[in-house]
Design a protein around this motif. Structure first.
Motif, mmCIF file in Angstrom:
data_model
loop_
_atom_site.group_PDB
_atom_site.id
_atom_site.type_symbol
_atom_site.label_atom_id
_atom_site.label_comp_id
_atom_site.label_asym_id
_atom_site.label_seq_id
_atom_site.Cartn_x
_atom_site.Cartn_y
_atom_site.Cartn_z
ATOM 1 N N PHE A 1 0.932 -1.116 0.126
ATOM 2 C CA PHE A 1 -0.001 -0.070 0.110
ATOM 3 C C PHE A 1 0.857 1.169 -0.102
ATOM 4 N N ARG A 2 1.698 1.252 0.990
ATOM 5 C CA ARG A 2 2.391 2.496 0.945
ATOM 6 C C ARG A 2 3.702 2.662 -0.101
ATOM 7 N N GLU A 3 4.046 1.657 -0.697
ATOM 8 C CA GLU A 3 4.854 1.987 -2.052
ATOM 9 C C GLU A 3 3.844 2.235 -3.177
ATOM 10 N N LEU A 4 2.579 1.654 -3.228
ATOM 11 C CA LEU A 4 1.586 2.366 -4.397
ATOM 12 C C LEU A 4 1.316 3.859 -4.097
ATOM 13 N N SER A 5 1.350 4.205 -2.918
ATOM 14 C CA SER A 5 0.883 5.578 -2.520
ATOM 15 C C SER A 5 1.914 6.454 -2.747
ATOM 16 N N ARG A 6 3.145 6.237 -2.563
ATOM 17 C CA ARG A 6 4.472 6.826 -3.064
ATOM 18 C C ARG A 6 4.583 7.090 -4.430
ATOM 19 N N ALA A 7 4.409 5.837 -5.166
ATOM 20 C CA ALA A 7 4.386 5.979 -6.555
ATOM 21 C C ALA A 7 3.638 6.551 -7.573
ATOM 22 N N ILE A 8 2.233 6.628 -6.951
ATOM 23 C CA ILE A 8 1.295 7.162 -7.723
ATOM 24 C C ILE A 8 1.253 8.741 -7.339
ATOM 25 N N GLY A 9 1.271 9.237 -5.919
ATOM 26 C CA GLY A 9 1.536 10.588 -5.510
ATOM 27 C C GLY A 9 0.135 11.239 -5.897
ATOM 28 N N GLY A 10 -0.304 12.254 -4.931
ATOM 29 C CA GLY A 10 -1.375 12.961 -5.114
ATOM 30 C C GLY A 10 -2.901 12.239 -5.061
ATOM 31 N N ILE A 11 -2.801 10.826 -4.388
ATOM 32 C CA ILE A 11 -3.872 10.116 -4.382
ATOM 33 C C ILE A 11 -3.839 9.832 -2.737
ATOM 34 N N SER A 12 -5.109 10.379 -2.208
ATOM 35 C CA SER A 12 -5.543 10.129 -0.830
ATOM 36 C C SER A 12 -5.269 8.542 -0.350
ATOM 37 N N ASP A 13 -5.007 8.225 0.878
ATOM 38 C CA ASP A 13 -5.077 6.874 1.172
ATOM 39 C C ASP A 13 -6.546 6.308 1.287
ATOM 40 N N SER A 14 -7.784 7.093 1.476
ATOM 41 C CA SER A 14 -8.902 6.487 1.288
ATOM 42 C C SER A 14 -9.133 6.127 -0.067
ATOM 43 N N VAL A 15 -8.874 6.894 -0.958
ATOM 44 C CA VAL A 15 -9.149 6.939 -2.475
ATOM 45 C C VAL A 15 -8.250 5.560 -2.880
ATOM 46 N N LEU A 16 -7.159 5.571 -2.619
ATOM 47 C CA LEU A 16 -6.389 4.515 -3.061
ATOM 48 C C LEU A 16 -6.919 3.076 -2.414
ATOM 49 N N SER A 17 -7.338 2.993 -1.182
ATOM 50 C CA SER A 17 -7.969 1.961 -0.467
ATOM 51 C C SER A 17 -9.261 1.536 -1.461
ATOM 52 N N ASP A 18 -9.951 2.483 -1.755
ATOM 53 C CA ASP A 18 -11.186 2.194 -2.564
ATOM 54 C C ASP A 18 -11.098 1.578 -4.076
ATOM 55 N N ARG A 19 -9.755 2.241 -4.516
ATOM 56 C CA ARG A 19 -9.577 2.042 -5.914
ATOM 57 C C ARG A 19 -8.933 0.554 -5.805
ATOM 58 N N LEU A 20 -7.941 0.217 -4.814
ATOM 59 C CA LEU A 20 -7.623 -1.431 -4.668
ATOM 60 C C LEU A 20 -8.883 -2.293 -4.598
ATOM 61 N N ALA A 21 -9.654 -1.862 -3.657
ATOM 62 C CA ALA A 21 -10.873 -2.732 -3.225
ATOM 63 C C ALA A 21 -11.723 -2.957 -4.623
ATOM 64 N N ASP A 22 -11.800 -1.865 -5.384
ATOM 65 C CA ASP A 22 -12.620 -2.060 -6.708
ATOM 66 C C ASP A 22 -11.645 -2.977 -7.738
ATOM 67 N N LEU A 23 -10.516 -2.747 -7.762
ATOM 68 C CA LEU A 23 -9.632 -3.693 -8.717
ATOM 69 C C LEU A 23 -9.558 -5.117 -8.286
ATOM 70 N N CYS A 24 -9.633 -5.355 -7.010
ATOM 71 C CA CYS A 24 -9.946 -6.643 -6.412
ATOM 72 C C CYS A 24 -11.140 -7.216 -7.091
ATOM 73 N N LYS A 25 -12.233 -6.584 -6.542
ATOM 74 C CA LYS A 25 -13.631 -7.103 -7.038
ATOM 75 C C LYS A 25 -13.774 -7.472 -8.446
ATOM 76 N N ALA A 26 -13.081 -6.534 -9.271
ATOM 77 C CA ALA A 26 -13.113 -6.700 -10.731
ATOM 78 C C ALA A 26 -12.371 -8.092 -11.269
ATOM 79 N N GLY A 27 -11.480 -8.432 -10.395
ATOM 80 C CA GLY A 27 -10.420 -9.542 -10.655
ATOM 81 C C GLY A 27 -9.185 -9.031 -11.382
ATOM 82 N N LEU A 28 -8.894 -7.758 -11.339
ATOM 83 C CA LEU A 28 -7.564 -7.129 -12.207
ATOM 84 C C LEU A 28 -6.472 -7.273 -11.250
#
Length: 127
Positions: free
Chosen positions: A57-84
């Motif tokens: 999670f921290r690596e992704l947050s640093r790599a992406i930059g500009g994304i809040s932790d809550s939004v990153l968490s939501d996007r990761l959940a969406d991508l997991c749910k989609a099977g990606l």
């Protein structure tokens, strides 16, 4: 007689246009579905960030930059749910969580790389 021929030709043209339009609608629907999901802010960026391998999670947050932790968490959940992507919890101590592309997610990488190349060539530079 000329009127009958003209109407028949017009009907044939309308029918041909209708079948072409139907094929276009089907293709547009699939493309719209793909971009509805991938166009959701940060989804494609998160996927692209995982193309080199699993990341926490921290690596992704640093790599992406500009994304809040809550939004990153939501996007990761969406991508997991989609099977990606898949979420793996490594038992600790300390407990570690990493995210990696699934085969379905990896299958998107060539398309995302093409979109990225197109953007580099055809869109003005970002801020």
């Amino acid at each position: 007689m000329a009127r009958t021929v003209k109407r028949t030709t017009a009907n044939a043209t309308a029918t041909a246009r209708g079948s072409v339009a139907h094929a276009c609608v089907r293709a547009d629907a699939a493309l719209a579905r793909a971009f509805e999901f991938l166009g959701k802010r940060w989804n494609a960026v998160v996927l692209g960030s995982l193309r080199e391998g699993p990341a926490g999670f921290r690596e992704l947050s640093r790599a992406i930059g500009g994304i809040s932790d809550s939004v990153l968490s939501d996007r990761l959940a969406d991508l997991c749910k989609a099977g990606l992507i898949e979420r793996t919890v490594a038992e600790g101590p300390p407990v570690g969580v990493s995210y990696a592309l699934t085969d379905r997610g990896a299958a998107l990488m060539p398309a995302l790389e093409q979109i990225s190349s197109w953007a580099e060539e055809h869109l003005p530079p970002g801020d």
